[in-house]
Design a protein around this motif. Structure first.
Motif, PDB file in Angstrom:
ATOM      1  N   THR A  42      65.883 106.479 -43.544  1.00  0.00           N
ATOM      2  CA  THR A  42      64.853 107.460 -43.224  1.00  0.00           C
ATOM      3  C   THR A  42      65.119 108.274 -41.981  1.00  0.00           C
ATOM      4  O   THR A  42      64.653 109.410 -41.874  1.00  0.00           O
ATOM      5  N   LEU A  43      65.858 107.699 -41.005  1.00  0.00           N
ATOM      6  CA  LEU A  43      65.949 108.327 -39.694  1.00  0.00           C
ATOM      7  C   LEU A  43      67.362 108.731 -39.330  1.00  0.00           C
ATOM      8  O   LEU A  43      68.333 108.098 -39.749  1.00  0.00           O
ATOM      9  N   GLY A  44      67.474 109.789 -38.536  1.00  0.00           N
ATOM     10  CA  GLY A  44      68.741 110.161 -37.917  1.00  0.00           C
ATOM     11  C   GLY A  44      68.516 110.272 -36.419  1.00  0.00           C
ATOM     12  O   GLY A  44      67.528 110.866 -35.986  1.00  0.00           O
ATOM     13  N   PHE A  45      69.415 109.679 -35.625  1.00  0.00           N
ATOM     14  CA  PHE A  45      69.255 109.670 -34.168  1.00  0.00           C
ATOM     15  C   PHE A  45      70.324 110.530 -33.496  1.00  0.00           C
ATOM     16  O   PHE A  45      71.495 110.471 -33.858  1.00  0.00           O
ATOM     17  N   VAL A  46      69.898 111.289 -32.483  1.00  0.00           N
ATOM     18  CA  VAL A  46      70.835 112.030 -31.632  1.00  0.00           C
ATOM     19  C   VAL A  46      70.490 111.694 -30.189  1.00  0.00           C
ATOM     20  O   VAL A  46      69.318 111.745 -29.802  1.00  0.00           O
ATOM     21  N   PHE A  47      71.520 111.341 -29.387  1.00  0.00           N
ATOM     22  CA  PHE A  47      71.286 110.898 -28.013  1.00  0.00           C
ATOM     23  C   PHE A  47      71.912 111.864 -27.010  1.00  0.00           C
ATOM     24  O   PHE A  47      72.839 112.600 -27.342  1.00  0.00           O
ATOM     25  N   GLN A  48      71.453 111.774 -25.772  1.00  0.00           N
ATOM     26  CA  GLN A  48      71.992 112.614 -24.710  1.00  0.00           C
ATOM     27  C   GLN A  48      73.497 112.381 -24.530  1.00  0.00           C
ATOM     28  O   GLN A  48      74.261 113.320 -24.320  1.00  0.00           O
ATOM     29  N   SER A  49      73.926 111.125 -24.647  1.00  0.00           N
ATOM     30  CA  SER A  49      75.319 110.776 -24.345  1.00  0.00           C
ATOM     31  C   SER A  49      76.159 110.620 -25.625  1.00  0.00           C
ATOM     32  O   SER A  49      77.163 109.930 -25.620  1.00  0.00           O
ATOM     33  N   PHE A  50      75.747 111.267 -26.696  1.00  0.00           N
ATOM     34  CA  PHE A  50      76.472 111.371 -27.973  1.00  0.00           C
ATOM     35  C   PHE A  50      76.595 110.036 -28.721  1.00  0.00           C
ATOM     36  O   PHE A  50      76.379 109.982 -29.921  1.00  0.00           O
ATOM     37  N   ASN A  51      77.009 108.954 -27.975  1.00  0.00           N
ATOM     38  CA  ASN A  51      77.134 107.621 -28.576  1.00  0.00           C
ATOM     39  C   ASN A  51      78.053 107.558 -29.791  1.00  0.00           C
ATOM     40  O   ASN A  51      77.763 106.869 -30.768  1.00  0.00           O
ATOM     41  N   LEU A  52      79.173 108.277 -29.723  1.00  0.00           N
ATOM     42  CA  LEU A  52      80.189 108.131 -30.767  1.00  0.00           C
ATOM     43  C   LEU A  52      81.046 106.913 -30.433  1.00  0.00           C
ATOM     44  O   LEU A  52      81.136 106.502 -29.277  1.00  0.00           O
ATOM     45  N   ILE A  53      81.684 106.337 -31.450  1.00  0.00           N
ATOM     46  CA  ILE A  53      82.543 105.175 -31.226  1.00  0.00           C
ATOM     47  C   ILE A  53      83.971 105.656 -31.003  1.00  0.00           C
ATOM     48  O   ILE A  53      84.573 106.304 -31.866  1.00  0.00           O
ATOM     49  N   ASP A  54      84.508 105.338 -29.802  1.00  0.00           N
ATOM     50  CA  ASP A  54      85.790 105.893 -29.362  1.00  0.00           C
ATOM     51  C   ASP A  54      86.955 105.519 -30.265  1.00  0.00           C
ATOM     52  O   ASP A  54      87.917 106.260 -30.383  1.00  0.00           O
ATOM     53  N   GLU A  55      86.881 104.321 -30.899  1.00  0.00           N
ATOM     54  CA  GLU A  55      87.999 103.826 -31.698  1.00  0.00           C
ATOM     55  C   GLU A  55      88.023 104.430 -33.099  1.00  0.00           C
ATOM     56  O   GLU A  55      88.961 104.199 -33.851  1.00  0.00           O
ATOM     57  N   LEU A  56      86.977 105.164 -33.461  1.00  0.00           N
ATOM     58  CA  LEU A  56      86.909 105.741 -34.801  1.00  0.00           C
ATOM     59  C   LEU A  56      87.118 107.252 -34.728  1.00  0.00           C
ATOM     60  O   LEU A  56      86.761 107.886 -33.736  1.00  0.00           O
ATOM     61  N   THR A  57      87.709 107.808 -35.798  1.00  0.00           N
ATOM     62  CA  THR A  57      87.855 109.257 -35.858  1.00  0.00           C
ATOM     63  C   THR A  57      86.476 109.896 -36.043  1.00  0.00           C
ATOM     64  O   THR A  57      85.491 109.218 -36.331  1.00  0.00           O
ATOM     65  N   ILE A  58      86.448 111.222 -35.912  1.00  0.00           N
ATOM     66  CA  ILE A  58      85.189 111.938 -36.083  1.00  0.00           C
ATOM     67  C   ILE A  58      84.623 111.702 -37.487  1.00  0.00           C
ATOM     68  O   ILE A  58      83.448 111.397 -37.648  1.00  0.00           O
ATOM     69  N   GLU A  59      85.483 111.788 -38.502  1.00  0.00           N
ATOM     70  CA  GLU A  59      84.934 111.597 -39.859  1.00  0.00           C
ATOM     71  C   GLU A  59      84.457 110.168 -40.082  1.00  0.00           C
ATOM     72  O   GLU A  59      83.476 109.940 -40.783  1.00  0.00           O
ATOM     73  N   GLU A  60      85.130 109.202 -39.458  1.00  0.00           N
ATOM     74  CA  GLU A  60      84.669 107.809 -39.571  1.00  0.00           C
ATOM     75  C   GLU A  60      83.343 107.619 -38.843  1.00  0.00           C
ATOM     76  O   GLU A  60      82.449 106.894 -39.304  1.00  0.00           O
ATOM     77  N   ASN A  61      83.215 108.274 -37.684  1.00  0.00           N
ATOM     78  CA  ASN A  61      81.939 108.224 -36.968  1.00  0.00           C
ATOM     79  C   ASN A  61      80.814 108.815 -37.814  1.00  0.00           C
ATOM     80  O   ASN A  61      79.727 108.250 -37.898  1.00  0.00           O
ATOM     81  N   VAL A  62      81.093 109.959 -38.425  1.00  0.00           N
ATOM     82  CA  VAL A  62      80.061 110.620 -39.234  1.00  0.00           C
ATOM     83  C   VAL A  62      79.683 109.725 -40.422  1.00  0.00           C
ATOM     84  O   VAL A  62      78.503 109.590 -40.768  1.00  0.00           O
ATOM     85  N   ALA A  63      80.696 109.061 -41.008  1.00  0.00           N
ATOM     86  CA  ALA A  63      80.438 108.193 -42.168  1.00  0.00           C
ATOM     87  C   ALA A  63      79.526 107.020 -41.809  1.00  0.00           C
ATOM     88  O   ALA A  63      78.840 106.467 -42.677  1.00  0.00           O
ATOM     89  N   LEU A  64      79.491 106.642 -40.510  1.00  0.00           N
ATOM     90  CA  LEU A  64      78.600 105.553 -40.094  1.00  0.00           C
ATOM     91  C   LEU A  64      77.144 105.882 -40.397  1.00  0.00           C
ATOM     92  O   LEU A  64      76.318 104.991 -40.592  1.00  0.00           O
ATOM     93  N   GLY A  65      76.837 107.170 -40.449  1.00  0.00           N
ATOM     94  CA  GLY A  65      75.481 107.590 -40.781  1.00  0.00           C
ATOM     95  C   GLY A  65      75.073 107.228 -42.200  1.00  0.00           C
ATOM     96  O   GLY A  65      73.896 107.303 -42.537  1.00  0.00           O
ATOM     97  N   LEU A  66      76.041 106.806 -43.006  1.00  0.00           N
ATOM     98  CA  LEU A  66      75.738 106.403 -44.388  1.00  0.00           C
ATOM     99  C   LEU A  66      75.744 104.886 -44.549  1.00  0.00           C
ATOM    100  O   LEU A  66      75.415 104.370 -45.614  1.00  0.00           O
ATOM    101  N   ALA A  67      76.101 104.181 -43.475  1.00  0.00           N
ATOM    102  CA  ALA A  67      76.377 102.747 -43.591  1.00  0.00           C
ATOM    103  C   ALA A  67      75.225 101.946 -44.175  1.00  0.00           C
ATOM    104  O   ALA A  67      75.441 101.015 -44.940  1.00  0.00           O
ATOM    105  N   TYR A  68      74.008 102.313 -43.830  1.00  0.00           N
ATOM    106  CA  TYR A  68      72.868 101.506 -44.253  1.00  0.00           C
ATOM    107  C   TYR A  68      72.182 102.055 -45.486  1.00  0.00           C
ATOM    108  O   TYR A  68      71.158 101.554 -45.906  1.00  0.00           O
ATOM    109  N   ARG A  69      72.740 103.122 -46.041  1.00  0.00           N
ATOM    110  CA  ARG A  69      72.058 103.718 -47.192  1.00  0.00           C
ATOM    111  C   ARG A  69      72.345 102.935 -48.452  1.00  0.00           C
ATOM    112  O   ARG A  69      73.487 102.683 -48.801  1.00  0.00           O
TER     113      ARG A  69
END
Ligand SMILES: Nc1ncnc2c1ncn2[C@@H]1O[C@H](COP(=O)(O)OP(=O)(O)OP(=O)(O)O)[C@@H](O)[C@H]1O
Ligand SMILES: [Mg+2]
Length: 236
Positions: A84-111
């Motif tokens: 239901t929710l999407g979060f955006v933070f001041q400090s981005f909170n991306l995971i340094d060890e993952l590529t951008i596309e892998e980070n974006v894919a995390l948004g689907l992890a719980y679906r």
């Protein structure tokens, strides 16, 4: 969509009691774009975290689409957030060890609807790839898909974080000072993306210290000492 009634949040540590939220009543309809403003420590992040169910109120009622969230356990809440929710933070909170596309894919992890269970694993993965590509495209970072977060500018990182937030087509986007770490130009770009998402129907609640960014929302809420002291629709 959102119905908060008499929400309270108190912290007690070393017998010192802090009231982060007091008597919060708030209604947000689907399709709204709400900005929350107020001085440091007035409870903005606590309110956003309460809306995001990552912080539990110590009193009051939170209904989301008429569903009482107090009845859900941690697992059910995690599922609710993922679907239901999407979060955006001041400090981005991306995971340094993952590529951008892998980070974006995390948004689907719980679906739930995305594991390819009905249509075979291959199709599920293809569907994920297409969604991730579309989300990156939307915020203009598709050309950085294989890069790592530290190889991107702050503005690009925040746009990647927005892609992660929207890839699962959330009902509600919660953004806590999304432009707080960005320069003027990148901040404006992020605000234009958020405004565009709202034009397309996304519901957004955003904390900001910038009056001009708050003016891009359709409604502004002012907080002081844990309370909502004003709520006004933007003059058109
Ligand atoms: N874990 C905690 N324990 C005790 N008090 C807390 C805790 N988290 C927040 N608070 C208190 O709750 C109040 C509201 O904090 P909150 O982070 O919501 O403020 P804010 O409006 O987001 O401020 P800022 O603009 O600086 O981000 C503050 O007085 C803060 O000290
Ligand atoms: Mg805050």
């Amino acid at each position: 969509m959102i119905h908060l009634e008499n929400i309270q949040r108190r912290y007690v540590s070393d017998e010192v009691e802090t009231t982060a939220l007091a008597d919060i009543d708030l209604h947000v309809e689907a399709g709204e774009f709400v900005a929350i403003m107020g001085p440091s420590g007035c409870g903005k992040s606590t309110l956003l975290n309460t809306l995001g169910t990552v912080d539990r109120p110590t009193g009051g009622k939170y209904l989301f689409d008429d569903r009482d969230l107090a009845a859900l356990d941690e697992k059910a809440l995690a599922q609710f957030r993922g679907a239901t929710l999407g979060f955006v933070f001041q400090s981005f909170n991306l995971i340094d060890e993952l590529t951008i596309e892998e980070n974006v894919a995390l948004g689907l992890a719980y679906r739930k609807d995305d594991g390819g269970k009905k249509s075979g694993a291959g199709k599920g993965i293809g569907d994920r790839r297409a969604r991730v590509a579309a989300a990156m495209d939307k915020v203009g970072i598709a050309h950085r898909a294989r890069h790592y977060p530290h190889q991107l500018s702050g503005g690009q990182q925040q746009r990647a974080a927005i892609a992660r937030a929207i890839v699962g087509a959330p009902k509600l986007i919660l953004a806590d000072e999304p432009t707080g770490n960005l320069d003027t130009a990148n901040g404006e770009q992020v605000m234009n993306i958020l405004a565009g998402l709202n034009d397309e129907g996304a519901t957004i609640i955003m904390v900001t210290h910038s009056p001009s960014h708050a003016d891009m929302a359709k409604r502004r809420i002012d907080m002081l000492d844990g309370r909502i002291v004003a709520s006004a629709a933007r003059a058109l």
